[in-house]
Design an enzyme around this catalytic site. Sequence first.
Site, PDB file in Angstrom:
ATOM      1  CG  ASN A 170      -9.346  -7.904  -6.126  1.00 44.31           C
ATOM      2  OD1 ASN A 170      -9.041  -7.016  -7.258  1.00 44.31           O
ATOM      3  ND2 ASN A 170      -8.627  -8.464  -4.823  1.00 44.31           N
ATOM      4  CE  LYS A 199      -3.985  -6.165  -1.505  1.00 42.13           C
ATOM      5  NZ  LYS A 199      -4.697  -7.317  -2.268  1.00 42.13           N
ATOM      6  NE  ARG A 230      -6.734  -7.604 -10.654  1.00 44.17           N
ATOM      7  CZ  ARG A 230      -5.748  -7.066  -9.564  1.00 44.17           C
ATOM      8  NH1 ARG A 230      -5.133  -8.184  -9.435  1.00 44.17           N
ATOM      9  NH2 ARG A 230      -6.231  -6.551  -8.201  1.00 44.17           N
ATOM     10  CB  VAL A 289       1.222  -8.384  -6.450  1.00 47.32           C
ATOM     11  CG1 VAL A 289       3.130  -8.149  -6.639  1.00 47.32           C
ATOM     12  CG2 VAL A 289       0.587  -7.280  -8.107  1.00 47.32           C
TER      13      VAL A 289
END
Lengths: 160, 160, 445, 445
Positions: free
Chosen positions: D290, D237, D292, D295
């Site tokens: 995901n 990304k 977690r 970013v």
Amino acid sequence: MLPDIDKIRELVEMMITNDLVELSVRDGEQEIALRRSGPVSNDVVVGAVPQVVAPAVDGGGAGGNADGAESTVGGEVVPVDFVEIHSPMVGTFYTRPDPESPPFVHVGSQVGPSSVVCVLEAMKVFSEIKAEASGTIERVLVEDGEAVEYGQPLFLVRPA
Amino acid sequence: MLPDIDKIRELVEMMITNDLVELSVRDGEQEIALRRSGPVSNDVVVGAVPQVVAPAVDGGGAGGNADGAESTVGGEVVPVDFVEIHSPMVGTFYTRPDPESPPFVHVGSQVGPSSVVCVLEAMKVFSEIKAEASGTIERVLVEDGEAVEYGQPLFLVRPA
Amino acid sequence: MFQRILIANRGEIALRIIRACRELSVEVVCAFSEEDAGAAYLGLADRAICIGGAAPRDSYLKSDRVIAAAEVAGADAIHPGYGFLSENAAFADKCRECNIEFIGPSADSMRLLGDKAAARTLAKKVKVSIVPGSDGVLEGDNETIKVAQKIGFPVIIKATAGGGGRGMRVVHDKTDLLAAIKQAKQEADGAFEKSDVYIERYIDRPRHVEVQILADRHGNVVHLGERDCTLQRRYQKLLEESPSPAIDSRMRSDLCSSAVKLAKAAGYDNAGTVEFLVDAKKRFYFIEVNARIQVEHPVTELTTGIDLIKAQIRIAAGEKLEFSQKAVKPRGHVIECRINAEDPDENFRPCAGVIEKFRLPGGPGVRVDTHGYEGYRLSPKYDSLLAKVLVFQPTRPEAIRCMQRALGEFTIEPLKTTLPFLQRVLAHPDFVDGSIDTGFAERTF
Amino acid sequence: MFQRILIANRGEIALRIIRACRELSVEVVCAFSEEDAGAAYLGLADRAICIGGAAPRDSYLKSDRVIAAAEVAGADAIHPGYGFLSENAAFADKCRECNIEFIGPSADSMRLLGDKAAARTLAKKVKVSIVPGSDGVLEGDNETIKVAQKIGFPVIIKATAGGGGRGMRVVHDKTDLLAAIKQAKQEADGAFEKSDVYIERYIDRPRHVEVQILADRHGNVVHLGERDCTLQRRYQKLLEESPSPAIDSRMRSDLCSSAVKLAKAAGYDNAGTVEFLVDAKKRFYFIEVNARIQVEHPVTELTTGIDLIKAQIRIAAGEKLEFSQKAVKPRGHVIECRINAEDPDENFRPCAGVIEKFRLPGGPGVRVDTHGYEGYRLSPKYDSLLAKVLVFQPTRPEAIRCMQRALGEFTIEPLKTTLPFLQRVLAHPDFVDGSIDTGFAERTF
């Protein structure tokens, strides 16, 4: 023709990275001479972290054996010919295998590469640490029961 | 031939950025030697602004008369003994009082301190600018009809 | 919209306006003094024009040079920022005579609000409370006593020519009044060669709360909530926040609608700030209107999400306000700290020099406005404001913690700054309580 | 609340977590490798502990050392950040066995969601659409054709052992299917020594849209809106934004409620991201969770005003979510640009070295997260992410303009970065339109 600017830039970078204050290069007709003001380290020393031993000027690998230059431990100057035993892990430092036993080594003890010098405890596992060098224990750098980090110097050895 | 000004400028910038105090580069006949006093300012020169005349190395006052050192105009090296006439205001530069008249001065004209050298127009008001120096017009630094800012050099005068 | 704007200012506010112009795709030209030559923010403008020497009177205050610079640059508007020429009605007139729009209110409303007596009269007319006072010079002992009794003790005696506290005198009781008046007149005569004095009710331990307004040239006026600027030192604001911890929603609504009423009555347009004192009994009194953008405007930008500089430019270009009062929805809590290059341990003496190390705080909830950088030479010729650090958080306690960590990250070397002083303020129980007044900083530190 | 948190990560995310701990008044210890010794962010922690050499396998991936560091530091929780040990269920288990809380979901839900087949089954169960596929290895030609017809052409053939595009093959028509399967099997066998393949519907020119969720350990699950991460290059990304320019409010509500359903069905807690593909006909397909922090989490922090790292820590400490779904009110438009030290003109080759000049953008609507500073030596041993620049503005066009000016202010020398590439993206009509897909960056630049 004058030396290429990029070459000079590279030299300057090298000076900064390695904390040089003077540098001069000559080849026949060509010459480059550079000088920087004082000891301007761009790196920040983290107060919370025990200082890893490093030669004062030439910036060799952290935790390497102190050779060819003076190095400092806790602000004191250490003569060049000692060898350090570093912690290979993070854990708690113990001088003896259990509270009833005598310490593995003390100042003045003779050690060989496979002599156990201390144990380190991490996650309830005790690991014996070997000297990996031959000589006389000159100084014990860590208190019994103290936490140590990776690469931290534990003992100073006067090589045999 | 003297080394390129841009190359020197780059070296100076490099010195400032990296806090060098001395730098010298030589190749046969060519040599550049630079020295800075202590920890100096990192001022950046703004590209959008016409460069104010400044001695090449020692960084004296901007817009001052060029004395005691070489100075550069448009990248060329100017011998030390010229005097500049600066714009005392912001406005549009005209070489003549009106389109029908001849220019106040041209290269080679003799001027005295009260000789009018040009007019500057701001807010529809025309101001006559005096030479404030005696000598011969060596160069006209601004085009007729060009906008000038405060302190900008307008003429170069060879002192009488 | 304008094609090209000239900025008649310097430092952080010049940079702030450059940013707004960039975002509006308007070209931007920055006027600068010889002292500011080379500053990095000038490199962010499309063009920079030197207009004179270091002293403000030779450059930033020189209206002819500023207008000439706008002319040679082909700018069709001038943004004056704050200070310098920003509240100079004659300058605004001159710009417009030269067909250059002045980004600010009309010169007429600037003049009206710049006249203290006229502004008070206006406030009375629209029924906004003002500090009760003698409305002019006192004539004769009898009148003086009558006026004082009407105002109510304690009163403060002020010299009409006064400033900086000189000639001021607080009187708590009628019996002391005439003697105090006499002394004040003598003092005023000595200081200003003019002995005229007037009296006002003395507001003990007030808070300073101001309301941001935006008004277009089509009769629309909105308020953007209040800012609490109580933390001051010698009339210099040091920290501002919004919402004010000292007022409730009813009072907020009263304050804000008073500000809108005043702006409407003055025929005001563009951005402005209506300042009030709030006393211990939560009564508020109109003091004055600041007819310009203010240093602390980002506080309101963060609570409302509205860009005030862009709004100023759009209004001056004749656009209508893009939002109604109802659409303005302040959110969260915002604090601004002013980082001045001053030594708090040396009576806030300004510290000039080159910045060698400059590491900005960042991350969530943090905004920094600064024209500083490593290598920047802070001039002693100008204001010592080096940076504004703002935090936005859901609640005031979170905002205080966030500001503490942000200031903790901010490294400025070797100049002395107000950073340690601000840390002491943020940790002080009275500040945390929200129970301070305008004298707090001077009494406490 | 925890007394002391150890951060098992580095760089910008370590700094991000340090900031959250500071604001929560929780002590913070940072584990670091020899390569990161001396980095400024370590100085902002209460303590930093060296855990090994430069290579991640010798330090940041060495779970025993990380836990030992937490033990010697007396930390009662570990924040893993993203990458490294963050999605390692065994590590989460080990932490908790040592009475150190792992700041993240339970190991069970990590395992469940980490298994692609199990996650698809779960999605089917709660009626969240998934990319139609063969759900396992294909056996025999007849079954293959039947499955493909059921899925609908075009289909994509993927190797079960595959990755990086190898063995993948798009088939548009039934007549080409069996030959393509044969070739794909041969290719897979050659590349992975395993010839098993499966088929899925080929989603042509999809957008990547993900939903941020927060779940506490008391059964409360909320979503915080979506992020559009369509601008990618080789699955990396480069720019994220919210709201997504490609979906309307009905679809947003479908997507977000699907994400919440999945999280509830998985017994998920803490922060997580549910990823979807959106095809040209605006149908969406669940891909993966995901488990977690990501970013690009600051995008959501700016739209919602909720601090996700603080929320993670509070949840792991057993607290209930402080807000209901109704109280989550995204506002404005946010864009994040990832500034990587990579040379866009040299196929995005990472560029390491010392940063000599580093001037951050600032002012209104800008947030910067970076561990960089003048003098920082960017190591070639780790990820090249140097900074995240975020802007928040009322509308998308304003956000684009604001990002252009912010990136224009950002000076990084002498390292090459993605700054010029991002400027080209922001100026591209397809990006401005909001009409790009995940292949846009590779096709266009």
